[in-house]
Design a protein around this motif. Structure first.
Motif, PDB file in Angstrom:
ATOM      1  N   ALA A 275      48.853  29.110  30.765  1.00  0.00           N
ATOM      2  CA  ALA A 275      49.107  27.893  31.525  1.00  0.00           C
ATOM      3  C   ALA A 275      48.270  27.848  32.795  1.00  0.00           C
ATOM      4  O   ALA A 275      47.753  26.784  33.172  1.00  0.00           O
ATOM      5  CB  ALA A 275      50.592  27.796  31.873  1.00  0.00           C
ATOM      6  N   ALA A 276      48.115  28.996  33.459  1.00  0.00           N
ATOM      7  CA  ALA A 276      47.311  29.039  34.676  1.00  0.00           C
ATOM      8  C   ALA A 276      45.862  28.672  34.385  1.00  0.00           C
ATOM      9  O   ALA A 276      45.242  27.873  35.100  1.00  0.00           O
ATOM     10  CB  ALA A 276      47.396  30.430  35.304  1.00  0.00           C
ATOM     11  N   ALA A 277      45.302  29.234  33.311  1.00  0.00           N
ATOM     12  CA  ALA A 277      43.915  28.917  32.949  1.00  0.00           C
ATOM     13  C   ALA A 277      43.774  27.457  32.555  1.00  0.00           C
ATOM     14  O   ALA A 277      42.820  26.769  32.977  1.00  0.00           O
ATOM     15  CB  ALA A 277      43.474  29.831  31.803  1.00  0.00           C
TER      16      ALA A 277
ATOM     17  N   LEU B 238      56.147  35.908  27.921  1.00  0.00           N
ATOM     18  CA  LEU B 238      56.175  35.350  29.269  1.00  0.00           C
ATOM     19  C   LEU B 238      54.834  35.524  29.973  1.00  0.00           C
ATOM     20  O   LEU B 238      54.304  34.581  30.568  1.00  0.00           O
ATOM     21  CB  LEU B 238      57.276  36.021  30.097  1.00  0.00           C
ATOM     22  CG  LEU B 238      58.721  35.610  29.848  1.00  0.00           C
ATOM     23  CD1 LEU B 238      59.658  36.454  30.704  1.00  0.00           C
ATOM     24  CD2 LEU B 238      58.921  34.135  30.166  1.00  0.00           C
ATOM     25  N   VAL B 239      54.305  36.722  29.920  1.00  0.00           N
ATOM     26  CA  VAL B 239      53.046  37.007  30.623  1.00  0.00           C
ATOM     27  C   VAL B 239      51.895  36.201  30.032  1.00  0.00           C
ATOM     28  O   VAL B 239      51.116  35.578  30.760  1.00  0.00           O
ATOM     29  CB  VAL B 239      52.740  38.517  30.579  1.00  0.00           C
ATOM     30  CG1 VAL B 239      51.361  38.803  31.158  1.00  0.00           C
ATOM     31  CG2 VAL B 239      53.799  39.301  31.356  1.00  0.00           C
TER      32      VAL B 239
ATOM     33  N   ALA C 238      52.130  29.142  37.781  1.00  0.00           N
ATOM     34  CA  ALA C 238      52.106  29.661  36.411  1.00  0.00           C
ATOM     35  C   ALA C 238      51.702  31.137  36.412  1.00  0.00           C
ATOM     36  O   ALA C 238      52.272  31.957  35.681  1.00  0.00           O
ATOM     37  CB  ALA C 238      51.150  28.844  35.543  1.00  0.00           C
ATOM     38  N   ALA C 239      50.706  31.471  37.246  1.00  0.00           N
ATOM     39  CA  ALA C 239      50.303  32.872  37.373  1.00  0.00           C
ATOM     40  C   ALA C 239      51.434  33.709  37.966  1.00  0.00           C
ATOM     41  O   ALA C 239      51.654  34.862  37.561  1.00  0.00           O
ATOM     42  CB  ALA C 239      49.048  32.978  38.248  1.00  0.00           C
ATOM     43  N   THR C 240      52.169  33.121  38.921  1.00  0.00           N
ATOM     44  CA  THR C 240      53.328  33.815  39.497  1.00  0.00           C
ATOM     45  C   THR C 240      54.378  34.093  38.436  1.00  0.00           C
ATOM     46  O   THR C 240      54.983  35.172  38.407  1.00  0.00           O
ATOM     47  CB  THR C 240      53.935  32.963  40.630  1.00  0.00           C
ATOM     48  OG1 THR C 240      52.953  32.753  41.647  1.00  0.00           O
ATOM     49  CG2 THR C 240      55.154  33.651  41.227  1.00  0.00           C
ATOM     50  N   ALA C 241      54.604  33.119  37.540  1.00  0.00           N
ATOM     51  CA  ALA C 241      55.557  33.325  36.454  1.00  0.00           C
ATOM     52  C   ALA C 241      55.130  34.486  35.568  1.00  0.00           C
ATOM     53  O   ALA C 241      55.971  35.274  35.103  1.00  0.00           O
ATOM     54  CB  ALA C 241      55.692  32.046  35.625  1.00  0.00           C
TER      55      ALA C 241
ATOM     56  N   LEU D 254      46.801  19.967  42.554  1.00  0.00           N
ATOM     57  CA  LEU D 254      47.243  20.329  41.214  1.00  0.00           C
ATOM     58  C   LEU D 254      46.999  21.806  40.898  1.00  0.00           C
ATOM     59  O   LEU D 254      47.594  22.337  39.957  1.00  0.00           O
ATOM     60  CB  LEU D 254      46.550  19.448  40.178  1.00  0.00           C
ATOM     61  CG  LEU D 254      47.039  17.993  40.111  1.00  0.00           C
ATOM     62  CD1 LEU D 254      46.164  17.171  39.177  1.00  0.00           C
ATOM     63  CD2 LEU D 254      48.498  17.930  39.663  1.00  0.00           C
ATOM     64  N   THR D 255      46.139  22.450  41.664  1.00  0.00           N
ATOM     65  CA  THR D 255      45.923  23.877  41.422  1.00  0.00           C
ATOM     66  C   THR D 255      47.153  24.711  41.809  1.00  0.00           C
ATOM     67  O   THR D 255      47.237  25.885  41.445  1.00  0.00           O
ATOM     68  CB  THR D 255      44.701  24.410  42.184  1.00  0.00           C
ATOM     69  OG1 THR D 255      44.899  24.243  43.600  1.00  0.00           O
ATOM     70  CG2 THR D 255      43.433  23.696  41.753  1.00  0.00           C
ATOM     71  N   THR D 256      48.100  24.113  42.539  1.00  0.00           N
ATOM     72  CA  THR D 256      49.336  24.851  42.824  1.00  0.00           C
ATOM     73  C   THR D 256      50.112  25.124  41.530  1.00  0.00           C
ATOM     74  O   THR D 256      50.872  26.099  41.458  1.00  0.00           O
ATOM     75  CB  THR D 256      50.235  24.066  43.804  1.00  0.00           C
ATOM     76  OG1 THR D 256      50.528  22.772  43.260  1.00  0.00           O
ATOM     77  CG2 THR D 256      49.540  23.912  45.153  1.00  0.00           C
ATOM     78  N   VAL D 257      49.924  24.270  40.513  1.00  0.00           N
ATOM     79  CA  VAL D 257      50.539  24.543  39.216  1.00  0.00           C
ATOM     80  C   VAL D 257      49.960  25.831  38.636  1.00  0.00           C
ATOM     81  O   VAL D 257      50.673  26.652  38.058  1.00  0.00           O
ATOM     82  CB  VAL D 257      50.325  23.357  38.253  1.00  0.00           C
ATOM     83  CG1 VAL D 257      50.917  23.662  36.877  1.00  0.00           C
ATOM     84  CG2 VAL D 257      50.949  22.087  38.825  1.00  0.00           C
ATOM     85  N   THR D 258      48.648  25.996  38.786  1.00  0.00           N
ATOM     86  CA  THR D 258      47.998  27.236  38.352  1.00  0.00           C
ATOM     87  C   THR D 258      48.594  28.441  39.070  1.00  0.00           C
ATOM     88  O   THR D 258      48.901  29.470  38.456  1.00  0.00           O
ATOM     89  CB  THR D 258      46.486  27.159  38.626  1.00  0.00           C
ATOM     90  OG1 THR D 258      45.910  26.132  37.827  1.00  0.00           O
ATOM     91  CG2 THR D 258      45.810  28.481  38.320  1.00  0.00           C
ATOM     92  N   LEU D 259      48.760  28.305  40.377  1.00  0.00           N
ATOM     93  CA  LEU D 259      49.291  29.410  41.176  1.00  0.00           C
ATOM     94  C   LEU D 259      50.690  29.805  40.723  1.00  0.00           C
ATOM     95  O   LEU D 259      50.991  30.997  40.547  1.00  0.00           O
ATOM     96  CB  LEU D 259      49.307  29.007  42.654  1.00  0.00           C
ATOM     97  CG  LEU D 259      49.895  30.033  43.629  1.00  0.00           C
ATOM     98  CD1 LEU D 259      49.072  31.318  43.616  1.00  0.00           C
ATOM     99  CD2 LEU D 259      49.954  29.450  45.040  1.00  0.00           C
TER     100      LEU D 259
END
Length: 410
Positions: free
Chosen positions: A306-308, A299-300, A391-394, A384-389
């Motif tokens: 995904a964030a990168a 998961l981590v 993914a990092a939250t996940a 689209l950077t909210t997807v990064t945010l």
């Protein structure tokens, strides 16, 4: 002599000769077929949306409202399906929902207005949402019986089914009317369900030897404790973070490539296809990753990857870098959703699957409008950077949930 008697009974067709429960391998194959069918049918409908829009004379805004019927029907029935699975069994509910999905996919092509389209899409969405909860619940049971983390392989089948459905749908779109195409999908779906259903209906997988008695099993609680509810919600939020990225890339990835980077229509369309392909490949390798590194590390690492990848996909100045970023994001997101839903199901049975799936599906609905609002307010690349945010939250939540499952009903 007992062996001879068993053989004689089987050959003669006497009572008990054909009632042996199917093996776990056959159950796994049958469930894999249902996951692939689900993705295939849904993608077959999606590729005919432009033609049905023209058929109904709907504007972009009224079509958008009609399409909410799919989401509304799915969300409404997901929690209900969890209760049905507890009462009738996830295998039986999977078969019934497979039949309903196959029948309902033909309905949109019979409509002549946006209103009637929205109404029939409520039915289609209800069947789609019900099938997703039921087959994921059945998959959680089978994962427990096999004692192997094979959940990602089922979601890989869904991904490949979706790719096949979209590809075949695109090929026949020019030669077949929506009514003919979707009616053919109904026939195919009913045929596949009829062939596969007996394997599911004949019985449940054998429980592993170390499983607790039914009264004590943590994945079959009569009611979830407050801590269990919080953990299930936690995994649901992890699923939401993943589905948000899937929805955002499906709706906005091609526009980002064409509008912001000047990519040709074909190259722009390849962006989501590449994302979907790497996600499917990632899910094929998911079992090996889980067995080697465990759920928490998977998961981590998936969230961080995904964030990168999405940061590169959103802000890179060249088309090839954006495509690379989309591909990396697909690999990273691939196994987060199936692991999250699987963990929720292991804690709370069908209710956990339903709760996590509902939250995850909500993320897929939330992504496109949020991206659109932010794109108008700031810019599409920044949106689209909210997807990064997320993914990092996940990834962070995945680490937080590393000890989840210890005394979940306390």
């Amino acid at each position: 002599m007992p062996q001879v008697n068993k053989l004689r009974t089987a050959l003669s067709g006497e009572r008990g000769g054909d009632t042996a429960p199917p093996s776990s391998a056959r159950l796994r194959a049958a469930l894999t077929v249902f996951f692939a069918l689900d993705g295939f049918l849904f993608a077959g409908w999606v590729v005919r949306i432009p033609a049905i829009k023209h058929q109904t004379g709907a504007s972009a805004s009224t079509l958008g409202l009609a399409l909410l019927g799919v989401s509304a029907g799915a969300v409404i029935t997901m929690m209900l399906t969890g209760r049905l699975c507890r009462r009738y069994g996830s295998h039986a509910v999977t078969v019934v929902c497979g039949v309903l999905l196959s029948l309902s996919i033909a309905l949109p092509a019979q409509t002549s207005s946006a209103l009637t389209l929205g109404l029939v899409l409520l039915v289609f969405g209800a069947a789609y949402g019900g099938l997703n909860v039921a087959m994921n619940s059945a998959a959680v049971d089978l994962v427990s019986a096999l004692r192997r983390p094979v959940m990602p392989s089922f979601h890989a089948a869904f991904s490949f089914g979706g790719m096949a459905g979209a590809g075949i749908g695109g090929l026949v779109a020019g030669s077949l009317s929506p009514a003919t195409h979707l009616f053919a999908l109904t026939g195919l779906g009913l045929l596949v369900t009829a062939v596969t259903a007996p394997v599911l209906l004949r019985g449940r997988p054998a429980a592993p030897a170390t499983e607790l008695p039914a009264a004590d099993a943590p994945d079959r609680p009569k009611g979830m404790g407050s801590r269990a509810r919080r953990i299930v919600v936690l995994f649901g939020v992890i699923a939401l973070c993943t589905a948000y990225g899937e929805g955002a890339l499906a709706e906005w990835g091609a526009l980002h490539l064409s509008q912001d980077l000047g990519a040709t229509p074909g190259l722009a369309a390849a962006g989501y296809s590449l994302f979907a392909l790497t996600m499917a490949i990632g899910r094929l390798t998911g079992t090996a990753l889980l067995e080697r590194f465990g759920q928490t590390r998977t998961l981590v690492a998936g969230g961080a990857t995904a964030a990168a990848g999405m940061l590169l996909g959103a802000l890179a100045p060249a088309v090839w870098l954006v495509l690379l970023g989309f591909a990396v994001a697909g690999l990273g997101l691939a196994n987060i959703f199936p692991v999250a839903v699987g963990r929720a199901g292991a804690l709370a049975g069908p209710s956990g699957v339903a709760a996590a799936s509902t939250l995850g599906y909500g993320g897929m609905l939330l992504g496109p409008p949020v991206i659109g609002f932010l794109a108008d307010w700031i810019s599409l690349p920044v949106a689209l950077t909210t997807v990064t945010l997320l993914a990092a939250t996940a990834a962070v939540l995945g680490w937080t949930a590393r000890n989840a499952g210890e005394h979940p009903n306390d």
